[in-house]
Design an enzyme around this catalytic site. Structure first.
Site, PDB file in Angstrom:
ATOM      1  N   ASP A   1       1.758  41.043   2.888  1.00 18.10           N
ATOM      2  CA  ASP A   1       2.774  40.074   2.506  1.00 18.10           C
ATOM      3  C   ASP A   1       4.161  40.699   2.457  1.00 18.10           C
ATOM      4  O   ASP A   1       4.355  41.808   1.959  1.00 18.10           O
ATOM      5  CB  ASP A   1       2.465  39.447   1.149  1.00 18.10           C
ATOM      6  CG  ASP A   1       3.443  38.336   0.845  1.00 18.10           C
ATOM      7  OD1 ASP A   1       3.491  37.371   1.625  1.00 18.10           O
ATOM      8  OD2 ASP A   1       4.184  38.444  -0.138  1.00 18.10           O
TER       9      ASP A   1
ATOM     10  N   HIS B   1       2.209  30.873   1.520  1.00 17.99           N
ATOM     11  CA  HIS B   1       3.470  30.108   1.382  1.00 17.99           C
ATOM     12  C   HIS B   1       3.900  29.326   2.627  1.00 17.99           C
ATOM     13  O   HIS B   1       4.966  29.555   3.183  1.00 17.99           O
ATOM     14  CB  HIS B   1       4.615  31.021   0.926  1.00 17.99           C
ATOM     15  CG  HIS B   1       4.761  32.333   1.617  1.00 17.99           C
ATOM     16  ND1 HIS B   1       4.717  32.504   2.983  1.00 17.99           N
ATOM     17  CD2 HIS B   1       4.947  33.586   1.099  1.00 17.99           C
ATOM     18  CE1 HIS B   1       4.889  33.774   3.275  1.00 17.99           C
ATOM     19  NE2 HIS B   1       5.014  34.449   2.159  1.00 17.99           N
TER      20      HIS B   1
ATOM     21  N   ASP C   1       4.526  32.568  -5.427  1.00 17.26           N
ATOM     22  CA  ASP C   1       5.193  33.703  -4.771  1.00 17.26           C
ATOM     23  C   ASP C   1       6.235  34.314  -5.710  1.00 17.26           C
ATOM     24  O   ASP C   1       7.354  34.635  -5.316  1.00 17.26           O
ATOM     25  CB  ASP C   1       5.823  33.279  -3.449  1.00 17.26           C
ATOM     26  CG  ASP C   1       6.270  34.465  -2.586  1.00 17.26           C
ATOM     27  OD1 ASP C   1       5.946  35.627  -2.943  1.00 17.26           O
ATOM     28  OD2 ASP C   1       6.949  34.226  -1.566  1.00 17.26           O
TER      29      ASP C   1
ATOM     30  N   GLY D   1      13.473  36.285  -2.574  1.00 16.40           N
ATOM     31  CA  GLY D   1      12.485  36.229  -3.650  1.00 16.40           C
ATOM     32  C   GLY D   1      13.026  35.586  -4.912  1.00 16.40           C
ATOM     33  O   GLY D   1      14.142  35.891  -5.352  1.00 16.40           O
TER      34      GLY D   1
END
Length: 429
Positions: A149, A230, A302, A321
């Site tokens: 990821d 995601h 996430d 993020g």
């Protein structure tokens, strides 16, 4: 002394029942309309709702290697505050868990500091660089699956080799799908109306769905269990829906932010910068349709904390993020359930039940003899989302300042309260 939860509604067999729940030595020992109180510490729930503990199959806890962003302790405290009793932790760490030896540093930190159950992922490739296969067999007994990821595996042959081995190990490949050859350097938002209106470099949605398409073909060849991280595009939804119709072992997740936002909601703020980016209204609507028809199996946050400085440079300069553990349920309930778009029971299935089945994790049912991993929800708790109150070290969220109408009132993990806020004092909206 055990715990007795009384005066609440218990989520069992897809519906709520007015039942007491008795807990002793970490397990549910009795469920009944009226249980004796002797020998128990009694918690009056006042018509709140008891559900299986949430599980998030996609979080970044940052330890070891990046503890200035988050730690196992702070990340799992945030998880507990968000109603999560289990999380699956991504491997973009230092060292990257690519062997039994490098995985041990993370396992030791989990054993030392975790407040809820943490199931780590092992990397697919060494250093998540895509050039050499990690030691999947050595890590398999201790991981939920394998993921790179943060980066897509660019080589078709490398992904095929990983899938063949994961199939033998009976572990899923958990794929961040991103074809780097389809990306423009310096992208920061979805390649759509907002990008064009503000002169920003956009992320081509084909970069996601083309790799989903490639990997589904590899699943046809290998039979590997395959979970897509995601998803954010309408094409990904269609591809996964078709794969499920074929009977392929393909599952997926999306995040709360992809379900309730689109690129017209963007602001020049690091709290709106993530990978994949928030996309168009058509993509959002396709994700909602996929959630309703069963194509989307899990809602995962996430959760990806960064330092304040790393998120202070607006859309163009901030790192990818956002944090999400402490906002997921209030946002989903307020935006999707109260508005009548998605039934509460379906949201709970995607937060509590189906993720555990996909990843072979224990729990997901409230039954006598089961481990007492429970979340208590208050569906009448209006408040304002304030990042300053987060347990997470990260503060970047697109939901700062949003008014929401529900909250997590208590989280019980292994029979022990790991978070409690039963005060019903309402904020001024």
């Amino acid at each position: 002394m055990g715990l007795l939860l009384t005066g609440g509604f218990v989520f069992r067999n897809g519906r709520f029942e007015n039942l007491d729940v008795a807990i002793d030595q970490g397990r549910i020992v009795s469920i009944s309309p009226s249980l004796p109180r002797e020998g128990f510490s009694v918690i009056e729930l006042q018509d709140r709702f008891i559900v299986p503990g949430f599980v998030d199959v996609h979080v970044h806890l940052r330890e070891p290697g990046f503890s200035y962003k988050e730690t196992i302790a702070s990340g799992t405290a945030a998880a507990a505050a968000g109603g999560y009793t289990a999380v699956c932790a991504m491997p973009n760490l230092k060292p990257v868990p690519e062997s039994r030896e490098t995985l041990q540093a993370e396992l030791s930190a989990i054993a030392r500091s975790a407040r809820v159950h943490v199931y780590p992922y092992g990397a697919i490739t060494c250093g998540e660089q895509g050039t050499a296969l990690a030691d999947l067999a050595a890590m398999a007994p201790d991981v939920a699956g394998f993921s790179d990821d943060g980066r897509g595996v660019q080589s078709r042959e490398m992904m095929r080799e990983a899938m063949l081995l994961a199939k033998k190990l009976d572990k899923p490949i958990v794929a961040h799908c991103e074809d780097e050859s389809l990306l423009t350097r310096g992208w920061c938002v979805h390649d759509g109306d907002y990008a064009r209106a503000h002169g920003l470099t956009g992320n081509n949605p084909e970069s996601e769905w083309r790799q989903v398409e490639r990997d589904i073909q590899l699943v046809r060849e290998t039979g590997c269990r395959y979970h897509v991280c995601h998803i954010s595009t309408k094409e990904s939804v269609d591809l996964i829906r078709q794969a499920k119709a074929e009977g392929l072992p393909v599952t997926c997740e999306t995040g709360p932010h992809y379900l309730v936002l689109c690129d017209t909601d963007l602001r020049d703020d690091g709290g709106f910068r993530m990978n994949p980016p928030i996309r168009s209204a058509a993509d959002r609507d396709a994700l909602l349709a996929g959630l309703l028809d069963g194509t989307v199996d899990c809602i995962a946050t996430d959760h990806a904390p960064h330092s304040a400085e790393e998120k202070s440079r607006g859309l163009a300069g901030s790192l990818n993020g956002i944090v999400g553990l402490e906002t997921a349920f209030p946002v989903l309930y307020t935006q999707l359930v109260e508005t009548g778009i998605v039934p509460l029971e379906l949201i709970l299935d995607r937060l509590c039940v189906r993720p555990r089945k996909i990843f072979d994790l224990p729990g997901g049912e409230i039954t006598e003899g089961a481990e007492a991993d429970l979340t208590v929800l208050d569906l009448n708790r209006p408040h304002i989302i304030d990042p300053a109150t987060f347990r997470s070290m990260g503060r970047a969220t697109p939901f700062a300042g949003w008014g929401v109408s529900a909250a997590v009132a208590m989280t019980i993990c292994g029979g022990e309260p790991v978070y409690a806020d039963l005060n019903r004092q309402e904020d001024v909206l």
